[in-house]
Design a protein around this motif. Structure first.
Motif, PDB file in Angstrom:
ATOM      1  N   LEU A  90     108.422   9.397  68.958  1.00  0.00           N
ATOM      2  CA  LEU A  90     108.154   9.759  67.959  1.00  0.00           C
ATOM      3  C   LEU A  90     110.048   9.635  68.431  1.00  0.00           C
ATOM      4  N   PRO A  91     111.231   9.936  67.207  1.00  0.00           N
ATOM      5  CA  PRO A  91     112.143   9.085  67.784  1.00  0.00           C
ATOM      6  C   PRO A  91     113.264  10.842  68.614  1.00  0.00           C
ATOM      7  N   SER A  92     113.798  10.412  69.740  1.00  0.00           N
ATOM      8  CA  SER A  92     114.267  10.585  70.773  1.00  0.00           C
ATOM      9  C   SER A  92     115.870  11.797  69.225  1.00  0.00           C
ATOM     10  N   LEU A  93     115.503  13.129  68.961  1.00  0.00           N
ATOM     11  CA  LEU A  93     116.810  13.453  68.381  1.00  0.00           C
ATOM     12  C   LEU A  93     116.682  12.786  66.592  1.00  0.00           C
ATOM     13  N   HIS A  94     117.858  12.978  66.663  1.00  0.00           N
ATOM     14  CA  HIS A  94     118.702  11.731  64.774  1.00  0.00           C
ATOM     15  C   HIS A  94     119.104  10.809  64.828  1.00  0.00           C
ATOM     16  N   THR A  95     119.200  10.412  66.324  1.00  0.00           N
ATOM     17  CA  THR A  95     120.456   9.411  67.395  1.00  0.00           C
ATOM     18  C   THR A  95     120.030   8.251  65.974  1.00  0.00           C
ATOM     19  N   ASP A  96     119.837   7.654  66.382  1.00  0.00           N
ATOM     20  CA  ASP A  96     118.951   6.543  65.322  1.00  0.00           C
ATOM     21  C   ASP A  96     119.139   6.447  64.065  1.00  0.00           C
ATOM     22  N   ASP A  97     118.720   7.167  63.717  1.00  0.00           N
ATOM     23  CA  ASP A  97     118.544   7.683  62.443  1.00  0.00           C
ATOM     24  C   ASP A  97     120.253   7.475  61.783  1.00  0.00           C
ATOM     25  N   LEU A  98     121.594   8.508  62.849  1.00  0.00           N
ATOM     26  CA  LEU A  98     122.058   9.275  61.856  1.00  0.00           C
ATOM     27  C   LEU A  98     123.028   7.340  62.566  1.00  0.00           C
ATOM     28  N   ALA A  99     123.088   7.074  62.953  1.00  0.00           N
ATOM     29  CA  ALA A  99     123.854   6.308  62.486  1.00  0.00           C
ATOM     30  C   ALA A  99     123.302   5.166  61.926  1.00  0.00           C
ATOM     31  N   ARG A 100     122.057   4.613  62.116  1.00  0.00           N
ATOM     32  CA  ARG A 100     122.194   3.963  60.770  1.00  0.00           C
ATOM     33  C   ARG A 100     122.781   4.598  59.357  1.00  0.00           C
ATOM     34  N   ILE A 101     122.877   5.801  59.156  1.00  0.00           N
ATOM     35  CA  ILE A 101     123.740   6.106  58.171  1.00  0.00           C
ATOM     36  C   ILE A 101     125.313   5.772  57.915  1.00  0.00           C
ATOM     37  N   THR A 102     125.320   6.283  59.243  1.00  0.00           N
ATOM     38  CA  THR A 102     126.995   6.144  59.296  1.00  0.00           C
ATOM     39  C   THR A 102     127.627   4.611  59.034  1.00  0.00           C
ATOM     40  N   ASP A 103     126.777   3.717  59.308  1.00  0.00           N
ATOM     41  CA  ASP A 103     127.097   2.470  59.395  1.00  0.00           C
ATOM     42  C   ASP A 103     127.299   2.169  58.289  1.00  0.00           C
ATOM     43  N   SER A 104     126.290   2.631  57.258  1.00  0.00           N
ATOM     44  CA  SER A 104     125.925   2.421  55.839  1.00  0.00           C
ATOM     45  C   SER A 104     127.313   2.613  55.122  1.00  0.00           C
ATOM     46  N   LEU A 105     128.046   4.019  55.220  1.00  0.00           N
ATOM     47  CA  LEU A 105     128.721   4.391  54.654  1.00  0.00           C
ATOM     48  C   LEU A 105     130.631   4.246  54.922  1.00  0.00           C
ATOM     49  N   GLU A 106     131.420   4.068  53.954  1.00  0.00           N
ATOM     50  CA  GLU A 106     132.225   2.959  54.115  1.00  0.00           C
ATOM     51  C   GLU A 106     132.824   4.357  55.202  1.00  0.00           C
ATOM     52  N   PRO A 107     134.464   3.647  56.096  1.00  0.00           N
ATOM     53  CA  PRO A 107     134.997   4.185  57.135  1.00  0.00           C
ATOM     54  C   PRO A 107     135.842   5.501  56.369  1.00  0.00           C
ATOM     55  N   SER A 108     135.501   6.849  57.249  1.00  0.00           N
ATOM     56  CA  SER A 108     136.170   7.226  57.063  1.00  0.00           C
ATOM     57  C   SER A 108     136.479   8.122  58.217  1.00  0.00           C
ATOM     58  N   ALA A 109     137.871   9.650  58.703  1.00  0.00           N
ATOM     59  CA  ALA A 109     137.649  10.589  58.977  1.00  0.00           C
ATOM     60  C   ALA A 109     137.023  11.537  58.856  1.00  0.00           C
ATOM     61  N   ASP A 110     135.826  11.413  57.742  1.00  0.00           N
ATOM     62  CA  ASP A 110     134.786  12.433  57.714  1.00  0.00           C
ATOM     63  C   ASP A 110     133.713  11.348  57.910  1.00  0.00           C
ATOM     64  N   VAL A 111     133.123  10.759  57.908  1.00  0.00           N
ATOM     65  CA  VAL A 111     132.321   9.496  58.638  1.00  0.00           C
ATOM     66  C   VAL A 111     132.467  10.034  60.037  1.00  0.00           C
ATOM     67  N   GLU A 112     133.518   9.320  60.731  1.00  0.00           N
ATOM     68  CA  GLU A 112     133.999   9.714  61.486  1.00  0.00           C
ATOM     69  C   GLU A 112     133.120  11.076  62.646  1.00  0.00           C
ATOM     70  N   LEU A 113     133.691  12.187  61.630  1.00  0.00           N
ATOM     71  CA  LEU A 113     133.220  12.764  62.936  1.00  0.00           C
ATOM     72  C   LEU A 113     131.696  13.342  62.593  1.00  0.00           C
ATOM     73  N   VAL A 114     130.955  13.363  61.089  1.00  0.00           N
ATOM     74  CA  VAL A 114     130.098  13.663  61.224  1.00  0.00           C
ATOM     75  C   VAL A 114     129.253  12.640  62.139  1.00  0.00           C
ATOM     76  N   ARG A 115     129.881  11.069  62.695  1.00  0.00           N
ATOM     77  CA  ARG A 115     129.083  10.624  63.729  1.00  0.00           C
ATOM     78  C   ARG A 115     129.089  10.490  65.240  1.00  0.00           C
ATOM     79  N   GLU A 116     131.039  11.197  65.144  1.00  0.00           N
ATOM     80  CA  GLU A 116     131.349  12.006  66.474  1.00  0.00           C
ATOM     81  C   GLU A 116     129.894  13.454  67.363  1.00  0.00           C
ATOM     82  N   LEU A 117     129.922  13.596  66.681  1.00  0.00           N
ATOM     83  CA  LEU A 117     129.135  14.811  67.054  1.00  0.00           C
ATOM     84  C   LEU A 117     127.392  15.470  66.587  1.00  0.00           C
ATOM     85  N   GLY A 118     127.335  14.411  65.568  1.00  0.00           N
ATOM     86  CA  GLY A 118     125.559  13.632  65.143  1.00  0.00           C
ATOM     87  C   GLY A 118     125.365  12.801  66.513  1.00  0.00           C
ATOM     88  N   LEU A 119     125.969  12.560  67.567  1.00  0.00           N
ATOM     89  CA  LEU A 119     125.673  11.791  68.550  1.00  0.00           C
ATOM     90  C   LEU A 119     125.762  11.934  69.724  1.00  0.00           C
TER      91      LEU A 119
END
Length: 271
Positions: free
Chosen positions: A131-160
């Motif tokens: 099983l994946p450890s947390l949703h770390t890899d999933d969140l990283a892939r999701i945020t990599d697919s999104l246009e950079p923004s302050a909101d994307v950076e927020l969820v990436r920082e907290l989610g990792l």
């Protein structure tokens, strides 16, 4: 995608000698859920969209393995169907798995749901599948697919962030919308490995941001847990959820106002 998903579900069932002449779409989202009426059979069909807009194939396999393990231990989960090989089966762009149909005749009882989630955790304590450890890899892939923004950076920082605690197999998205009366928990496709408090974060998030009494009651009924660790887990889980909202926004613009409100709460509370 629901039309081709229904076709996939009906045709795979027919290949196994089971005919549905009145299929009903129960939900069309990350997966398409199809009740193959008049059979007591539900097909969960990947929506055919490429990841991250649609689920990777391994999610369907993971869900079958984890839910089957919990069901064998007597935990309150919707079991895979016994009418045919539950899968996973491939049909065109879709992956199909079959589950027992449960009639949702009443509201979920939150005390029973919380106690049931604890029983599931106990049943999964000896699950040793990958099983994946947390949703770390999933969140990283999701945020990599999104246009950079302050909101994307927020969820990436907290989610990792990686909360530290005793790790085991978990449901992965344990809010009450993933529980049927009985109770019977379902939707294990995002099962992960981590502290139990990561599952409890789904209930805590609903209780706080939606002021949902049922989730609050279910969390209380779950029983003993590490309250401090839960506080660490909550923004990690919330960030993954809201990143998923961001991916869905182009096809579900109605999520926009809700997402704005949730991101504002996340920033004010945890940034």
């Amino acid at each position: 995608m629901s039309e081709t998903a229904v076709e996939a579900a009906v045709e795979v069932a027919a290949e196994h000698g089971l005919r549905s002449d009145d299929p009903l779409v129960l939900r069309d989202a990350w997966h398409v859920l199809v009740h193959l009426r008049p059979l007591p059979l539900v097909a969960r069909v990947s929506n055919g969209r490429p990841y991250p807009e649609g689920p990777p194939e391994e999610d369907v396999i993971r869900e079958l393995e984890v839910a089957s393990h919990a069901a064998r231990a007597g935990a309150p989960v919707v079991p895979p169907s016994g009418l045919l090989d539950p899968g996973p089966h491939r049909h065109g762009a879709h992956v199909v798995a079959f589950w027992q149909y449960v009639e949702p005749r009443r509201e979920v009882e939150p005390v029973a749901a919380g106690q049931g989630l604890r029983a599931i955790h106990e049943a999964l304590a000896d699950y040793h599948g990958e099983l994946p450890s947390l949703h770390t890899d999933d969140l990283a892939r999701i945020t990599d697919s999104l246009e950079p923004s302050a909101d994307v950076e927020l969820v990436r920082e907290l989610g990792l962030r990686r909360p530290v605690g005793p790790a085991q197999a978990l449901h992965g998205d344990a809010h009450l919308a993933n529980c049927l009366p009985g109770p019977l928990w379902h939707d294990f496709e995002t099962a992960w490995r981590g502290p139990r408090e990561l599952d409890l974060a789904a209930l805590a998030l609903s209780a706080r941001v939606r002021d949902d009494d049922a989730s609050r009651i279910a969390l209380g009924a779950y029983g003993d847990h590490d309250a401090d660790l839960l506080e660490e887990c909550l923004p990690v889980y919330a960030a993954w959820i809201y990143a998923s909202f961001m991916v869905a926004l182009p096809r579900r613009p109605e999520l926009g106002p809700v997402l704005d409100e949730r991101l504002r709460w996340l920033r004010e509370t945890y940034a």
